[in-house]
Design a protein around this motif. Structure first.
Motif, PDB file in Angstrom:
ATOM      1  N   SER A   1       0.923  -1.242   0.114  1.00  0.00           N
ATOM      2  CA  SER A   1       0.040  -0.001  -0.108  1.00  0.00           C
ATOM      3  C   SER A   1       0.688   1.210  -0.005  1.00  0.00           C
ATOM      4  O   SER A   1       1.983   1.339   0.658  1.00  0.00           O
ATOM      5  CB  SER A   1      -1.036  -0.054   1.451  1.00  0.00           C
ATOM      6  OG  SER A   1      -1.773   1.162   1.225  1.00  0.00           O
ATOM      7  N   VAL A   2       0.150   2.271  -0.781  1.00  0.00           N
ATOM      8  CA  VAL A   2       0.689   3.604  -0.547  1.00  0.00           C
ATOM      9  C   VAL A   2       0.409   4.187   0.806  1.00  0.00           C
ATOM     10  O   VAL A   2      -0.765   4.269   1.059  1.00  0.00           O
ATOM     11  CB  VAL A   2       0.392   4.561  -1.644  1.00  0.00           C
ATOM     12  CG1 VAL A   2       0.863   6.085  -1.428  1.00  0.00           C
ATOM     13  CG2 VAL A   2       0.886   3.933  -3.035  1.00  0.00           C
ATOM     14  N   ILE A   3       1.467   4.687   1.745  1.00  0.00           N
ATOM     15  CA  ILE A   3       1.242   5.143   3.140  1.00  0.00           C
ATOM     16  C   ILE A   3       1.293   6.614   3.100  1.00  0.00           C
ATOM     17  O   ILE A   3       2.517   7.109   2.941  1.00  0.00           O
ATOM     18  CB  ILE A   3       1.835   4.448   4.049  1.00  0.00           C
ATOM     19  CG1 ILE A   3       1.674   2.770   4.051  1.00  0.00           C
ATOM     20  CG2 ILE A   3       1.506   4.928   5.499  1.00  0.00           C
ATOM     21  CD1 ILE A   3       2.384   2.007   5.085  1.00  0.00           C
ATOM     22  N   PRO A   4       0.276   7.408   3.311  1.00  0.00           N
ATOM     23  CA  PRO A   4       0.473   8.993   3.536  1.00  0.00           C
ATOM     24  C   PRO A   4       0.838   8.866   4.884  1.00  0.00           C
ATOM     25  O   PRO A   4       0.561   8.103   5.596  1.00  0.00           O
ATOM     26  CB  PRO A   4      -1.178   9.517   3.313  1.00  0.00           C
ATOM     27  CG  PRO A   4      -1.995   8.312   2.749  1.00  0.00           C
ATOM     28  CD  PRO A   4      -1.265   7.142   3.248  1.00  0.00           C
ATOM     29  N   ASP A   5       1.609   9.961   5.083  1.00  0.00           N
ATOM     30  CA  ASP A   5       2.135  10.306   6.422  1.00  0.00           C
ATOM     31  C   ASP A   5       1.083  11.114   7.439  1.00  0.00           C
ATOM     32  O   ASP A   5       0.997  12.240   7.237  1.00  0.00           O
ATOM     33  CB  ASP A   5       3.456  11.259   6.450  1.00  0.00           C
ATOM     34  CG  ASP A   5       4.137  11.431   7.702  1.00  0.00           C
ATOM     35  OD1 ASP A   5       3.471  10.986   8.827  1.00  0.00           O
ATOM     36  OD2 ASP A   5       5.274  11.670   7.623  1.00  0.00           O
ATOM     37  N   MET A   6       0.287  10.296   8.034  1.00  0.00           N
ATOM     38  CA  MET A   6      -0.862  10.762   8.601  1.00  0.00           C
ATOM     39  C   MET A   6      -0.372  11.581   9.904  1.00  0.00           C
ATOM     40  O   MET A   6      -1.115  12.584  10.129  1.00  0.00           O
ATOM     41  CB  MET A   6      -1.790   9.530   9.209  1.00  0.00           C
ATOM     42  CG  MET A   6      -2.356   8.713   8.107  1.00  0.00           C
ATOM     43  SD  MET A   6      -3.687   9.396   7.608  1.00  0.00           S
ATOM     44  CE  MET A   6      -4.985   9.161   8.344  1.00  0.00           C
ATOM     45  N   ALA A   7       0.508  11.446  10.385  1.00  0.00           N
ATOM     46  CA  ALA A   7       1.032  12.283  11.534  1.00  0.00           C
ATOM     47  C   ALA A   7       1.546  13.520  10.978  1.00  0.00           C
ATOM     48  O   ALA A   7       0.821  14.650  11.582  1.00  0.00           O
ATOM     49  CB  ALA A   7       2.140  11.622  12.257  1.00  0.00           C
ATOM     50  N   ALA A   8       2.102  13.632   9.664  1.00  0.00           N
ATOM     51  CA  ALA A   8       2.396  15.028   9.280  1.00  0.00           C
ATOM     52  C   ALA A   8       1.031  15.777   8.699  1.00  0.00           C
ATOM     53  O   ALA A   8       0.917  16.920   8.869  1.00  0.00           O
ATOM     54  CB  ALA A   8       3.273  14.866   7.914  1.00  0.00           C
ATOM     55  N   ILE A   9       0.206  14.982   8.180  1.00  0.00           N
ATOM     56  CA  ILE A   9      -0.923  15.482   7.585  1.00  0.00           C
ATOM     57  C   ILE A   9      -2.033  16.172   8.662  1.00  0.00           C
ATOM     58  O   ILE A   9      -2.222  17.381   8.768  1.00  0.00           O
ATOM     59  CB  ILE A   9      -2.156  14.433   6.964  1.00  0.00           C
ATOM     60  CG1 ILE A   9      -1.382  14.084   5.539  1.00  0.00           C
ATOM     61  CG2 ILE A   9      -3.475  15.022   6.758  1.00  0.00           C
ATOM     62  CD1 ILE A   9      -2.032  13.033   4.903  1.00  0.00           C
ATOM     63  N   ALA A  10      -2.149  15.538   9.694  1.00  0.00           N
ATOM     64  CA  ALA A  10      -2.665  15.905  11.089  1.00  0.00           C
ATOM     65  C   ALA A  10      -1.963  17.111  11.727  1.00  0.00           C
ATOM     66  O   ALA A  10      -2.694  18.100  11.931  1.00  0.00           O
ATOM     67  CB  ALA A  10      -2.871  14.864  12.071  1.00  0.00           C
ATOM     68  N   SER A  11      -0.890  17.137  11.754  1.00  0.00           N
ATOM     69  CA  SER A  11       0.073  18.299  12.307  1.00  0.00           C
ATOM     70  C   SER A  11       0.033  19.548  11.658  1.00  0.00           C
ATOM     71  O   SER A  11      -0.203  20.513  12.078  1.00  0.00           O
ATOM     72  CB  SER A  11       1.523  17.700  12.539  1.00  0.00           C
ATOM     73  OG  SER A  11       2.254  18.844  13.055  1.00  0.00           O
ATOM     74  N   LEU A  12       0.318  19.393  10.286  1.00  0.00           N
ATOM     75  CA  LEU A  12       0.152  20.526   9.216  1.00  0.00           C
ATOM     76  C   LEU A  12      -1.238  20.963   9.429  1.00  0.00           C
ATOM     77  O   LEU A  12      -1.185  22.363   9.148  1.00  0.00           O
ATOM     78  CB  LEU A  12       0.359  19.954   7.974  1.00  0.00           C
ATOM     79  CG  LEU A  12       2.044  19.649   7.592  1.00  0.00           C
ATOM     80  CD1 LEU A  12       2.125  18.910   6.325  1.00  0.00           C
ATOM     81  CD2 LEU A  12       2.745  21.105   7.629  1.00  0.00           C
ATOM     82  N   ALA A  13      -2.387  20.334   9.282  1.00  0.00           N
ATOM     83  CA  ALA A  13      -3.694  20.620   9.110  1.00  0.00           C
ATOM     84  C   ALA A  13      -3.750  21.668  10.555  1.00  0.00           C
ATOM     85  O   ALA A  13      -4.454  22.645  10.350  1.00  0.00           O
ATOM     86  CB  ALA A  13      -4.774  19.577   9.165  1.00  0.00           C
ATOM     87  N   VAL A  14      -3.791  20.995  11.515  1.00  0.00           N
ATOM     88  CA  VAL A  14      -4.248  21.926  12.862  1.00  0.00           C
ATOM     89  C   VAL A  14      -3.318  22.720  13.260  1.00  0.00           C
ATOM     90  O   VAL A  14      -4.025  24.019  13.512  1.00  0.00           O
ATOM     91  CB  VAL A  14      -3.956  20.807  14.012  1.00  0.00           C
ATOM     92  CG1 VAL A  14      -3.866  21.395  15.703  1.00  0.00           C
ATOM     93  CG2 VAL A  14      -4.883  19.629  14.085  1.00  0.00           C
TER      94      VAL A  14
END
Length: 347
Positions: A295-308
């Motif tokens: 699977s292609v894995i998005p960096d969820m920690a980075a996505i959440a951190s950037l968004a917040v």
């Protein structure tokens, strides 16, 4: 139960009430050690700011919204978990809503469910058009997630995403690198969502770069990105004459891929010997499936951190900020569904 007060937190942390207030408001000039001690006391006591009182003092409630298409989808469930944790570190409480991919609901939630309640919103839209969100973002703190098109260079709001075209190209190139030549795509949808459009674009780009031809018969339409639709799409593909069946499939998310794997099992086809399978999202379900799903894995920690952090900056800024697009990293995790080597789950 008696409500926990700032005084209670101050006594537990061994600091003044004003220091606690500064930490909760994320005011500057508080040492990191003091901030950590206060936040530890906040967590231990379960302190929650009073939104009404806070709004009277600061003009803000300390509440932000997260609106996603489906909370039952593992990707969005993990996203909600990570956004809540990131927001708590910055002193925000998150209200979570599902839009079910309805454009009217997406637009309603983008405005803050009656903006008197929320300070800002993180929205993962599927159907609402970017030009409909532009007036909202001009007046209300808004951060968008997921694939959106900016062909003309028009950024209508702050946006956090991965490069879905590149991710789909990389996943498909991995299959081509295994010697597969009849590669199917599961995820082309009836409504032509931006996610579907960009992942199809990356899929076709990889085929073109390898000198392979895109065959629409190997891209059956789906209604939703879920397991039942992955199952039905793969059943369509396995019903083709043997010489026309795919030897690999790129699924636009892991839920489609897991449904596709079930259909291959029903048809008596081996994964990956007969058909190699790749998904997108890096879900826990794919990690524990048999075989485990590449699977292609998005960096969820980075996505959440950037968004917040992006939303917090917009909420707290006294001046208008320019809209920006933030790209989060991703990577391809090669597992049994393409590698073919049985191995323990990597925790």
């Amino acid at each position: 139960m008696t409500a926990v007060t700032l005084k209670d937190v101050a006594e537990r942390a061994g600091v003044s009430i004003k220091t606690v207030s500064n930490v909760v408001r994320d005011a500057p000039r508080v040492s990191e050690a003091t901030r950590e001690r206060v936040m530890r006391a906040v967590r231990e006591l379960g302190y929650r700011p009073n939104p009404s009182a806070r709004r009277l003092r600061t003009g803000r409630s300390g509440l932000i919204g997260l609106a996603v298409p489906e909370l039952t989808t593992p990707y969005f469930a993990e996203l909600a978990h990570r956004v809540r944790a990131e927001a708590a570190e910055l002193g925000f409480t998150v209200l979570i809503e599902e839009t079910l991919g309805d454009a009217t609901e997406e637009l309603r939630l983008a405005t803050g469910i009656g903006a008197s309640l929320l300070d800002g919103v993180i929205l993962s839209p599927l159907r609402v058009a970017p030009d409909e969100l532009a007036p909202v973002a001009d007046e209300f703190p808004l951060v968008l997630l997921g694939e959106r098109g900016y062909e003309r260079g028009e950024v209508v709001a702050d946006h956090v995403l991965i490069d879905s075209v590149a991710a789909a190209r990389d996943a498909t190139a991995h299959l081509i690198g295994l010697g597969r030549t009849r590669i199917a795509a599961i995820g082309v949808d009836h409504k032509t969502s931006e996610t579907s459009r960009q992942r199809l674009q990356g899929f076709q780009l990889a085929l073109h770069q390898a000198g392979l031809t895109y065959d629409p018969r190997l891209a059956p339409l789906v209604k939703e990105f879920n397991r039942p639709n992955g199952l039905l799409a793969m059943r369509t593909l396995t019903s083709l004459p043997a010489a026309e069946r795919p030897d690999a499939v790129f699924c636009f998310n892991d839920m489609l891929a897991i449904g596709a794997q079930r259909a291959l099992y029903e048809a008596g086809l081996r994964i990956p010997e007969d058909v190699a399978v790749v998904g997108v999202d890096g879900s826990q379900a794919g990690l524990y499936s048999t075989p485990s799903l590449t699977s292609v894995i998005p960096d969820m920690a980075a996505i959440a951190s950037l968004a917040v952090k992006c939303l917090a900056a917009r909420i707290r800024s006294k001046e208008p900020l320019p809209f920006e697009v933030h790209l989060a990293p991703y990577w391809l995790d090669v597992r049994e569904s393409t590698e073919g080597v049985r191995r323990p789950v990597r925790m």
